[in-house]
Write a protein that holds these residues in place. Structure first.
Motif, PDB file in Angstrom:
ATOM      1  N   ASN A   1     -74.603 -55.408 -22.987  1.00 11.94           N
ATOM      2  CA  ASN A   1     -75.037 -54.133 -23.721  1.00 11.94           C
ATOM      3  C   ASN A   1     -74.131 -53.672 -24.035  1.00 11.94           C
ATOM      4  N   LEU A   2     -73.563 -52.399 -24.106  1.00 11.42           N
ATOM      5  CA  LEU A   2     -72.981 -51.389 -24.979  1.00 11.42           C
ATOM      6  C   LEU A   2     -71.650 -51.090 -24.373  1.00 11.42           C
ATOM      7  N   ALA A   3     -72.443 -50.419 -23.085  1.00 10.03           N
ATOM      8  CA  ALA A   3     -71.070 -50.148 -22.277  1.00 10.03           C
ATOM      9  C   ALA A   3     -70.420 -51.868 -21.611  1.00 10.03           C
ATOM     10  N   ALA A   4     -70.691 -52.621 -21.716  1.00 13.26           N
ATOM     11  CA  ALA A   4     -70.436 -54.065 -20.787  1.00 13.26           C
ATOM     12  C   ALA A   4     -69.382 -54.050 -22.543  1.00 13.26           C
ATOM     13  N   ALA A   5     -69.640 -53.605 -23.475  1.00 11.14           N
ATOM     14  CA  ALA A   5     -69.055 -54.739 -24.696  1.00 11.14           C
ATOM     15  C   ALA A   5     -67.912 -53.245 -24.765  1.00 11.14           C
ATOM     16  N   ALA A   6     -67.648 -52.167 -24.668  1.00 18.13           N
ATOM     17  CA  ALA A   6     -66.608 -51.300 -24.708  1.00 18.13           C
ATOM     18  C   ALA A   6     -66.257 -51.410 -23.851  1.00 18.13           C
ATOM     19  N   ALA A   7     -66.326 -51.699 -22.683  1.00 14.09           N
ATOM     20  CA  ALA A   7     -65.398 -52.715 -21.309  1.00 14.09           C
ATOM     21  C   ALA A   7     -64.874 -53.442 -21.624  1.00 14.09           C
ATOM     22  N   VAL A   8     -64.963 -54.591 -22.132  1.00 16.29           N
ATOM     23  CA  VAL A   8     -64.287 -55.747 -22.861  1.00 16.29           C
ATOM     24  C   VAL A   8     -63.191 -54.977 -23.915  1.00 16.29           C
ATOM     25  N   CYS A   9     -63.798 -54.487 -25.196  1.00 14.32           N
ATOM     26  CA  CYS A   9     -62.926 -54.513 -25.677  1.00 14.32           C
ATOM     27  C   CYS A   9     -61.746 -53.034 -25.237  1.00 14.32           C
ATOM     28  N   LEU A  10     -61.898 -52.417 -25.138  1.00 12.71           N
ATOM     29  CA  LEU A  10     -61.168 -51.803 -24.312  1.00 12.71           C
ATOM     30  C   LEU A  10     -59.963 -52.235 -23.785  1.00 12.71           C
ATOM     31  N   TYR A  11     -60.676 -52.397 -22.849  1.00 13.53           N
ATOM     32  CA  TYR A  11     -59.867 -52.989 -21.736  1.00 13.53           C
ATOM     33  C   TYR A  11     -58.757 -54.396 -22.433  1.00 13.53           C
ATOM     34  N   ALA A  12     -59.432 -54.990 -23.181  1.00 15.24           N
ATOM     35  CA  ALA A  12     -57.993 -55.706 -23.875  1.00 15.24           C
ATOM     36  C   ALA A  12     -57.071 -55.033 -25.108  1.00 15.24           C
ATOM     37  N   SER A  13     -57.821 -54.128 -25.605  1.00 11.28           N
ATOM     38  CA  SER A  13     -56.479 -53.399 -25.439  1.00 11.28           C
ATOM     39  C   SER A  13     -55.473 -52.808 -24.831  1.00 11.28           C
ATOM     40  N   ALA A  14     -55.412 -52.250 -23.585  1.00 11.87           N
ATOM     41  CA  ALA A  14     -55.294 -51.464 -22.612  1.00 11.87           C
ATOM     42  C   ALA A  14     -54.194 -52.527 -22.150  1.00 11.87           C
ATOM     43  N   ARG A  15     -54.622 -53.712 -21.848  1.00 11.22           N
ATOM     44  CA  ARG A  15     -53.676 -55.055 -21.605  1.00 11.22           C
ATOM     45  C   ARG A  15     -52.818 -55.624 -22.890  1.00 11.22           C
ATOM     46  N   ALA A  16     -52.640 -55.589 -23.268  1.00  8.89           N
ATOM     47  CA  ALA A  16     -52.260 -55.558 -24.388  1.00  8.89           C
ATOM     48  C   ALA A  16     -50.635 -54.349 -24.875  1.00  8.89           C
ATOM     49  N   GLN A  17     -51.824 -53.022 -25.130  1.00  6.94           N
ATOM     50  CA  GLN A  17     -50.330 -52.774 -25.253  1.00  6.94           C
ATOM     51  C   GLN A  17     -49.623 -52.002 -23.976  1.00  6.94           C
ATOM     52  N   ARG A  18     -49.756 -52.465 -22.732  1.00  4.66           N
ATOM     53  CA  ARG A  18     -49.200 -52.334 -21.478  1.00  4.66           C
ATOM     54  C   ARG A  18     -48.358 -53.788 -21.276  1.00  4.66           C
TER      55      ARG A  18
END
Length: 257
Positions: free
Chosen positions: A240-257
């Motif tokens: 669902n939308l919220a789960a997909a958003a979590a995967v994408c946003l956290y992937a970026s958060a991990r990479a940026q840190r």
């Protein structure tokens, strides 16, 4: 003590309608958590509370610029939940112009394009905040971020990130501000894991999320730098939308840190 027929209660209740929220620039925050965050953000204009709730939360009462005791019936008229917790605040809307948000050079932005479900939108707001995003952009004919269900689903995150309302035609503006624009699509050529492994998510990024029913508009998919899918390793058709958003946003958060 105010009753449901008191003019100030009648006026506040009108804020349950989008037209009145848009015209007044105000909205309702319901429950102690939302009220606490709204007070911290300095946007509360008036706090309505039952006698028992005002006694239960003296620290919130002390911070409010104006406190109005109400009957249980009046509180129920203002609240939209089945079991309200005794507090409702009238607040000033907090959204910022897109130019003001982008001049801060955000590193992570979530764009919800024409998402109509307030629960989904509020959950994306909460997820974006948790992932360290700087802004959430409600693009096109999206749900009102000040819809009561959206405010509740955001769990206070509405007051932590820049909330922006914009037309759909913002891709160029995002790119000109130094953001790579990644559009989520079940048919995307790239997937989140390969971008993460390839070191492509450490750049300032704006993720585009469309509605579950229709996805992103074709023009936004075409204008984005990449079209990205969330890999599905099991038998589920999709997330669902919220789960997909979590995967994408956290992937970026991990990479940026």
């Amino acid at each position: 003590m105010y009753t449901p027929r008191t003019p100030r209660i009648v006026a506040a209740r009108r804020l349950q309608r989008r037209k009145d929220r848009d015209q007044s620039g105000r909205f309702l925050a319901e429950g102690p958590q939302a009220v606490r965050e709204a007070l911290a953000a300095g946007v509360v204009l008036e706090l309505f509370g039952t006698g028992s709730a005002l006694d239960r939360y003296p620290e919130l009462v002390a911070q409010a610029p104006e406190v109005s005791p109400v009957t249980d019936d009046a509180l129920n008229a203002l609240a939209e939940t089945v079991h309200p917790q005794g507090l409702v605040a009238v607040c000033e809307q907090v959204d910022v112009p897109i130019g003001k948000a982008l001049v801060k050079q955000p590193r992570l932005v979530a764009v919800v394009a024409e998402i109509r479900d307030p629960g989904n939108a509020g959950t994306v707001l909460r997820t974006a905040d948790a992932a360290g995003a700087d802004a959430v952009i409600f693009a096109g004919d999206a749900v009102d971020p000040y819809n009561g269900k959206c405010v509740r689903a955001s769990a206070g995150s509405l007051f932590h990130v820049d909330v922006v309302r914009s037309p759909l035609t913002i891709i160029d503006l995002l790119q000109d501000s130094g953001l790579q624009v990644l559009a989520t699509s079940g048919a995307g050529e790239d997937d989140v894991d390969s971008l993460l492994d390839g070191g492509l998510l450490d750049r300032p990024t704006a993720w585009l999320f469309g509605s579950e029913a229709h996805g992103l508009p074709e023009a936004m998919l075409a204008a984005a730098d990449r079209r990205v899918r969330v890999p599905i390793y099991g038998a589920a058709e999709s997330l669902n939308l919220a789960a997909a958003a979590a995967v994408c946003l956290y992937a970026s958060a991990r990479a940026q840190r």
